[in-house]
Design a protein around this motif. Structure first.
Motif, short mmCIF file in Angstrom:
data_model
loop_
_atom_site.label_atom_id
_atom_site.label_comp_id
_atom_site.label_asym_id
_atom_site.label_seq_id
_atom_site.Cartn_x
_atom_site.Cartn_y
_atom_site.Cartn_z
N PHE A 32 6.54 -2.10 17.65
CA PHE A 32 7.38 -3.21 17.24
C PHE A 32 8.44 -2.79 16.21
N ASN A 33 8.56 -1.48 15.99
CA ASN A 33 9.56 -0.95 15.07
C ASN A 33 9.52 -1.71 13.75
N ASP A 34 8.32 -1.77 13.17
CA ASP A 34 8.07 -2.59 11.99
C ASP A 34 8.82 -2.06 10.77
N SER A 35 9.66 -2.90 10.19
CA SER A 35 10.46 -2.50 9.03
C SER A 35 9.64 -2.47 7.75
N ARG A 36 8.40 -2.96 7.79
CA ARG A 36 7.56 -2.94 6.60
C ARG A 36 7.06 -1.53 6.30
N LEU A 37 7.14 -0.65 7.28
CA LEU A 37 6.64 0.72 7.13
C LEU A 37 7.78 1.67 6.82
N MET A 81 0.85 -1.19 0.00
CA MET A 81 0.00 0.00 0.00
C MET A 81 0.88 1.25 0.00
N GLU A 82 0.57 2.17 -0.89
CA GLU A 82 1.29 3.44 -0.93
C GLU A 82 0.29 4.59 -0.80
N LEU A 98 3.60 0.75 2.99
CA LEU A 98 3.49 -0.40 3.89
C LEU A 98 3.50 -1.66 3.04
N THR A 99 4.55 -2.46 3.19
CA THR A 99 4.66 -3.69 2.42
C THR A 99 4.02 -4.85 3.17
N SER A 100 3.50 -5.81 2.42
CA SER A 100 2.87 -7.02 2.97
C SER A 100 1.88 -6.70 4.09
N PRO A 101 0.92 -5.80 3.87
CA PRO A 101 -0.05 -5.48 4.93
C PRO A 101 -0.90 -6.70 5.26
N PRO A 135 -1.59 3.00 12.84
CA PRO A 135 -1.74 2.11 14.00
C PRO A 135 -0.48 2.05 14.85
N SER A 136 -0.64 2.30 16.15
CA SER A 136 0.50 2.50 17.03
C SER A 136 1.42 1.29 17.15
#
Length: 369
Positions: A104-109, A84-85, A122-125, A98-99
């Motif tokens: 979790f310091n998500d690297s997908r974002l 998603m872009e 956001l990759t692989s949502p 979303p907090s």
């Protein structure tokens, strides 16, 4: 023919000929314009903008593919898995999402500020990424920056997953505090706004009636209890019915506790094990705060021998029941003075602090002699 040898056409015939000629040109012109109009509609699909609840002032858009954008409104449903872009117009943009993505310091974002817009990818949502996404213009005056409240654009995005009807939570048993002065929410959010959800109590086993007034359901929040009371306390869960499966899905369990203590600065008390002590004795001073169950309290001390005498300080907290159906958090800090000396006599001051303010309490320890 006239006198000059030019053929004469009757007026009626001439008028008809001109009309026919104009009509033929108009039809040809319309045929040339229509295909162009169709291409414009296909490039900027107005129907999709309407479905998304578009507002003319929104600065938040979704990138569909090369050269195609969708201006976002109140909500949007997407399939999980596909990157998603989102873009937000402006040279200095702030974002909210979303907090747990921060927790979790998500690297997908990833968020990048370009020359004329900011880009959130956001990759692989997945279903867990369901929530509100918003952006706004950041206004800066030197080093001081503020949010431009008038520019905020927000969209609640559902990542619809047929196997995950509820938005997943890292907590498998969540505590919800009920207060008489404000609504309480049982946060069983769904990944598809069309899913039918019901609220159930474990003991006694029953489905809770949802009247839309006292208890209502919002797919972006959960079940909302407008006027909580002791009768609402207990263990609950939510149940969702899938449109594709016969077996319903059950949510996380929720323990609803009724809170007695209202919001505000700490309500603190202080007490010494003995107000009068002798040299060589041991005594302690206890600082106690009763407050909201989830409200963190910090303690700090000032005492006569501070910086010169060794002392032990222990902080702790626990939940206690007071009366019927009332739950309170008791937080304590205990300062222990061993082998009393003359310097230890005097005033012991405890400062308690929470997000609403601070409270000071004090007691005096005197010499027995």
């Amino acid at each position: 023919m006239n006198a000059y040898g030019v053929p004469v056409v009757p007026k009626e015939t001439k008028f008809q000929s001109v009309c026919q000629q104009v009509k033929r040109k108009k039809e040809a012109g319309e045929n040339r314009i229509r295909p162009g109009r169709k291409r414009v509609k296909a490039r900027y699909p107005k129907v999709k903008e309407k479905e998304a609840g578009s507002k003319g002032q929104s600065i938040l858009t979704q990138v569909l593919d090369k050269g195609r954008f969708l201006r976002l409104g109140e909500s949007l449903s997407l399939n999980p898995g596909k990157t998603m872009e989102l873009r937000c117009k402006g040279t200095n943009i702030g974002w909210a999402y979303p907090s747990y993505l921060d927790t979790f310091n998500d690297s997908r974002l990833s968020i990048k500020q370009q020359e004329r817009y900011s880009q959130l990818i956001l990759t692989s949502p997945s279903a867990a990424d369901t929530g509100e996404y918003s952006c706004w213009v950041v206004l800066c005056d030197g080093e001081e920056c503020t949010k431009d409240g008038e520019s905020i654009s927000s969209t609640y995005i559902y990542f619809t997953d047929k196997d995950e009807l509820f938005v997943p939570s890292a907590i498998h048993f969540e505590i919800i505090y009920l207060r008489p002065d404000k609504p309480a929410t049982v946060p069983c959010r769904v990944t598809n706004p069309k899913i039918k959800v019901s609220l159930h109590r474990e003991v006694p086993a029953e489905e809770i009636a949802v009247d839309g007034t006292q208890i209502s359901y919002d797919p972006t929040k959960g079940f909302i209890i407008q006027n909580p009371s002791p009768e609402h306390k207990g263990a609950y869960y939510c149940k969702a019915n899938s449109t594709t499966k016969t077996t319903p899905q059950v949510s996380t369990k929720y323990q609803l506790l009724y809170v007695e203590v209202p919001s505000g600065p700490p309500f603190a008390t202080i007490q010494a094990s003995s107000d009068i002590v002798s040299g060589g004795d041991i005594f302690n001073v206890t600082c106690t705060v009763l407050g909201e169950p989830e409200m963190n309290v910090s303690f700090s001390w000032r005492y006569p021998g501070q910086g010169q005498r060794p002392v032990s300080i222990h902080d702790s907290w626990r939940l206690i029941n007071r009366g019927v159906g009332h739950t309170t958090r008791i937080s304590q800090s205990v300062i222990i003075v061993d082998d009393v000396e003359t310097i230890d006599y005097g005033k012991y001051i405890c400062t308690t602090k929470n997000k609403h303010g601070e409270t000071l309490v004090a007691t005096t320890v005197k010499s027995h002699e």
